[in-house]
Write a protein that holds these residues in place. Sequence first.
Motif, PDB file in Angstrom:
ATOM      1  N   TYR A 168       1.242 -15.419   2.415  1.00 19.27           N
ATOM      2  CA  TYR A 168       1.557 -14.129   1.817  1.00 19.27           C
ATOM      3  C   TYR A 168       0.711 -13.042   2.479  1.00 19.27           C
ATOM      4  O   TYR A 168      -0.450 -13.289   2.819  1.00 19.27           O
ATOM      5  N   VAL A 169       1.287 -11.868   2.637  1.00 15.75           N
ATOM      6  CA  VAL A 169       0.582 -10.789   3.325  1.00 15.75           C
ATOM      7  C   VAL A 169      -0.617 -10.283   2.530  1.00 15.75           C
ATOM      8  O   VAL A 169      -1.539  -9.687   3.109  1.00 15.75           O
ATOM      9  N   ASP A 170      -0.624 -10.513   1.204  1.00 12.83           N
ATOM     10  CA  ASP A 170      -1.736 -10.022   0.388  1.00 12.83           C
ATOM     11  C   ASP A 170      -2.731 -11.125   0.027  1.00 12.83           C
ATOM     12  O   ASP A 170      -3.573 -10.956  -0.850  1.00 12.83           O
ATOM     13  N   VAL A 171      -2.638 -12.274   0.695  1.00 10.00           N
ATOM     14  CA  VAL A 171      -3.612 -13.357   0.517  1.00 10.00           C
ATOM     15  C   VAL A 171      -4.221 -13.657   1.874  1.00 10.00           C
ATOM     16  O   VAL A 171      -3.543 -14.128   2.781  1.00 10.00           O
ATOM     17  N   GLN A 172      -5.495 -13.372   2.003  1.00 13.64           N
ATOM     18  CA  GLN A 172      -6.181 -13.555   3.271  1.00 13.64           C
ATOM     19  C   GLN A 172      -6.786 -14.956   3.373  1.00 13.64           C
ATOM     20  O   GLN A 172      -6.952 -15.661   2.375  1.00 13.64           O
ATOM     21  N   LYS A 173      -7.127 -15.346   4.582  1.00 19.29           N
ATOM     22  CA  LYS A 173      -7.623 -16.691   4.836  1.00 19.29           C
ATOM     23  C   LYS A 173      -8.907 -17.016   4.079  1.00 19.29           C
ATOM     24  O   LYS A 173      -9.155 -18.162   3.724  1.00 19.29           O
ATOM     25  N   ASP A 174      -9.725 -16.016   3.813  1.00 13.07           N
ATOM     26  CA  ASP A 174     -10.987 -16.278   3.132  1.00 13.07           C
ATOM     27  C   ASP A 174     -10.954 -15.871   1.663  1.00 13.07           C
ATOM     28  O   ASP A 174     -11.977 -15.810   0.995  1.00 13.07           O
ATOM     29  N   ASP A 175      -9.761 -15.605   1.120  1.00 12.81           N
ATOM     30  CA  ASP A 175      -9.631 -15.220  -0.276  1.00 12.81           C
ATOM     31  C   ASP A 175      -9.796 -16.422  -1.204  1.00 12.81           C
ATOM     32  O   ASP A 175      -9.560 -17.569  -0.821  1.00 12.81           O
ATOM     33  N   LEU A 176     -10.171 -16.105  -2.472  1.00 14.23           N
ATOM     34  CA  LEU A 176     -10.223 -17.128  -3.503  1.00 14.23           C
ATOM     35  C   LEU A 176      -8.852 -17.786  -3.639  1.00 14.23           C
ATOM     36  O   LEU A 176      -7.840 -17.108  -3.710  1.00 14.23           O
ATOM     37  N   SER A 177      -8.817 -19.097  -3.622  1.00 12.79           N
ATOM     38  CA  SER A 177      -7.598 -19.878  -3.872  1.00 12.79           C
ATOM     39  C   SER A 177      -6.551 -19.779  -2.766  1.00 12.79           C
ATOM     40  O   SER A 177      -5.392 -20.142  -2.990  1.00 12.79           O
ATOM     41  N   GLU A 178      -6.915 -19.324  -1.587  1.00  6.17           N
ATOM     42  CA  GLU A 178      -5.920 -19.170  -0.517  1.00  6.17           C
ATOM     43  C   GLU A 178      -5.216 -20.492  -0.223  1.00  6.17           C
ATOM     44  O   GLU A 178      -3.973 -20.547  -0.128  1.00  6.17           O
ATOM     45  N   ILE A 179      -5.978 -21.571  -0.124  1.00  5.20           N
ATOM     46  CA  ILE A 179      -5.390 -22.881   0.160  1.00  5.20           C
ATOM     47  C   ILE A 179      -4.556 -23.359  -1.023  1.00  5.20           C
ATOM     48  O   ILE A 179      -3.439 -23.850  -0.863  1.00  5.20           O
ATOM     49  N   GLU A 180      -5.108 -23.212  -2.241  1.00  3.56           N
ATOM     50  CA  GLU A 180      -4.409 -23.662  -3.434  1.00  3.56           C
ATOM     51  C   GLU A 180      -3.102 -22.899  -3.640  1.00  3.56           C
ATOM     52  O   GLU A 180      -2.077 -23.490  -4.015  1.00  3.56           O
ATOM     53  N   ILE A 181      -3.118 -21.594  -3.387  1.00  2.87           N
ATOM     54  CA  ILE A 181      -1.913 -20.779  -3.523  1.00  2.87           C
ATOM     55  C   ILE A 181      -0.842 -21.255  -2.562  1.00  2.87           C
ATOM     56  O   ILE A 181       0.327 -21.421  -2.928  1.00  2.87           O
ATOM     57  N   SER A 182      -1.242 -21.516  -1.326  1.00  7.99           N
ATOM     58  CA  SER A 182      -0.302 -21.966  -0.306  1.00  7.99           C
ATOM     59  C   SER A 182       0.320 -23.312  -0.680  1.00  7.99           C
ATOM     60  O   SER A 182       1.542 -23.496  -0.623  1.00  7.99           O
ATOM     61  N   ILE A 183      -0.514 -24.248  -1.100  1.00  7.92           N
ATOM     62  CA  ILE A 183      -0.028 -25.584  -1.440  1.00  7.92           C
ATOM     63  C   ILE A 183       0.873 -25.557  -2.662  1.00  7.92           C
ATOM     64  O   ILE A 183       1.967 -26.138  -2.672  1.00  7.92           O
ATOM     65  N   LEU A 184       0.428 -24.875  -3.727  1.00  8.99           N
ATOM     66  CA  LEU A 184       1.218 -24.847  -4.953  1.00  8.99           C
ATOM     67  C   LEU A 184       2.516 -24.071  -4.777  1.00  8.99           C
ATOM     68  O   LEU A 184       3.521 -24.370  -5.441  1.00  8.99           O
TER      69      LEU A 184
END
Length: 202
Positions: free
Chosen positions: A29-45
Amino acid sequence: MKGYKKILASTLAALLVAGSTSMMSAKEYVDVQKDDLSEIEISILSDLGVILGTSENEFSPDKNVTREQMATLLFRLMLGRDDAGNVNTTGFNDLYEPYYNGAISWAHAAGFIKGVSEDRFNPTGGITKQDAMTMLVRALGHSNENMNKGYPWSYINVASRLGLDKGLENVPYTQTLTRAETAKMLYNALVSDYIVTKTQNG
């Protein structure tokens, strides 16, 4: 509860497979950066269909999560599907959006989510950290009726033991969770039983 466990196990298996392959196809997502909280979890879910974006390319990570939205997220996490129907089978008279009726009815019938009173659910109210913990502890099968007498600490203590607040330790229990924070807690719930079982068995 065994049926829910089987679905969670299938979802976890899909997660582990995804983790062992290239993450090139992971949702971004354009508003979720690589070092943001939950970036990996957001992507997976998002890939698993548990928590979706607010548009094709945006996630709105800082937007608060409502009680009706939490019911839908819980439905997707526990049952692995999206359509819960639009029939209200509860006694709540303040449900206004048919899209959420099925998920709220399912979660309430299962005993995972309770109303703020006998006939009110407060669907647009924010979901607090302690209430999200409570709902997930119940859904994961780690609660009993006696725990209601000690709410919220009886649930908070179990949730902490399960690791549901991992990465969210600094979020106050009475604070409304954002979409990013909720994604992290849902991910923690998805892997919690696996981690607890592995720890207990060495």
